[in-house]
Motif scaffolding. Structure first.
Motif, mmCIF file in Angstrom:
data_model
loop_
_atom_site.group_PDB
_atom_site.id
_atom_site.type_symbol
_atom_site.label_atom_id
_atom_site.label_comp_id
_atom_site.label_asym_id
_atom_site.label_seq_id
_atom_site.Cartn_x
_atom_site.Cartn_y
_atom_site.Cartn_z
ATOM 1 N N ARG A 82 0.845 -1.200 0.000
ATOM 2 C CA ARG A 82 0.000 0.000 0.000
ATOM 3 C C ARG A 82 0.881 1.251 0.000
ATOM 4 O O ARG A 82 0.579 2.231 -0.676
ATOM 5 N N ASP A 86 1.056 4.610 -2.628
ATOM 6 C CA ASP A 86 1.048 6.031 -2.270
ATOM 7 C C ASP A 86 2.317 6.736 -2.734
ATOM 8 O O ASP A 86 2.247 7.839 -3.295
ATOM 9 N N THR A 103 -9.301 7.420 -4.357
ATOM 10 C CA THR A 103 -8.591 6.261 -3.827
ATOM 11 C C THR A 103 -9.622 5.180 -3.516
ATOM 12 O O THR A 103 -10.692 5.476 -2.985
ATOM 13 N N ASP A 105 -10.200 1.555 -1.566
ATOM 14 C CA ASP A 105 -9.681 0.608 -0.583
ATOM 15 C C ASP A 105 -10.745 -0.448 -0.352
ATOM 16 O O ASP A 105 -11.757 -0.191 0.284
ATOM 17 N N GLN A 106 -10.506 -1.630 -0.886
ATOM 18 C CA GLN A 106 -11.457 -2.728 -0.754
ATOM 19 C C GLN A 106 -10.962 -3.771 0.245
ATOM 20 O O GLN A 106 -11.395 -4.902 0.214
ATOM 21 N N TYR A 110 -5.951 -2.175 -2.726
ATOM 22 C CA TYR A 110 -5.834 -0.733 -2.522
ATOM 23 C C TYR A 110 -5.322 -0.140 -3.816
ATOM 24 O O TYR A 110 -4.334 -0.638 -4.384
ATOM 25 N N GLN A 111 -5.976 0.918 -4.314
ATOM 26 C CA GLN A 111 -5.545 1.480 -5.586
ATOM 27 C C GLN A 111 -5.792 2.985 -5.660
ATOM 28 O O GLN A 111 -6.715 3.510 -5.056
ATOM 29 N N ARG A 112 -4.908 3.618 -6.417
ATOM 30 C CA ARG A 112 -5.037 5.028 -6.752
ATOM 31 C C ARG A 112 -4.740 5.168 -8.233
ATOM 32 O O ARG A 112 -4.031 4.336 -8.811
ATOM 33 N N PHE A 125 -1.885 -0.298 -8.028
ATOM 34 C CA PHE A 125 -2.619 -1.058 -7.025
ATOM 35 C C PHE A 125 -1.723 -2.033 -6.277
ATOM 36 O O PHE A 125 -0.675 -2.447 -6.755
ATOM 37 N N ASP A 128 -3.513 -7.723 -1.673
ATOM 38 C CA ASP A 128 -3.075 -8.594 -0.578
ATOM 39 C C ASP A 128 -3.866 -9.887 -0.680
ATOM 40 O O ASP A 128 -4.999 -9.979 -0.220
#
Length: 135
Positions: A82, A86, A103, A105-106, A110-112, A125, A128
């Motif tokens: 993550r 960032d 952004t 966050d599932q 996690y992605q931007r 992304f 995990d």
């Protein structure tokens, strides 16, 4: 069978694009670099060819679209954490990119995302797999 992936994208200013992507940690193969194009190394067998728009046009009979006006693809790049998401996106934004969306966050992912200097849509992304449910 093994494959290598080459993605060709048009850029308005090759030098500015090389500077932008170098700042994000990418390297370039000088064997495939001249005033019209360069080969950006993305992964073990994945490459982006950055082509000056006029040179890109020589490979297609269709008009070259304006990535600032419409998405034709989203280039998704997986990273190791993550924090790497960032760091990568923050560097891109500090170098002239613009935010492409909120952004996301599932939990397990996690992605931007951002638009590069030419308007190409990039998504960074981290997934995990230990947080994924059973299939």
């Amino acid at each position: 069978m093994s494959h290598k992936l080459f993605v060709n994208i048009p850029v308005a200013n090759l030098d500015a694009s090389v500077e932008f992507f170098t700042g994000l940690g990418f390297s370039f193969n000088p064997q495939f670099t001249d005033e019209n194009a360069t080969c950006m190394l993305v992964g073990e067998d994945a490459y982006f060819m950055l082509l000056v728009r006029e040179y890109f046009q020589s490979f297609t009979a269709k008009p070259v679209g304006d990535p600032k006006a419409a998405d034709q693809a989203i280039y998704a790049l997986g990273v190791d954490s993550r924090e790497d998401v960032d760091t990568f996106v923050d560097k891109a934004l500090a170098s002239g990119a613009t935010v492409a969306g909120e952004t996301m966050d599932q939990g397990f992912m996690y992605q931007r995302s951002f638009f590069d200097l030419d308007g190409h849509h990039w998504e960074v992304f981290f997934m995990d797999m230990s947080q994924m449910g059973e299939a």
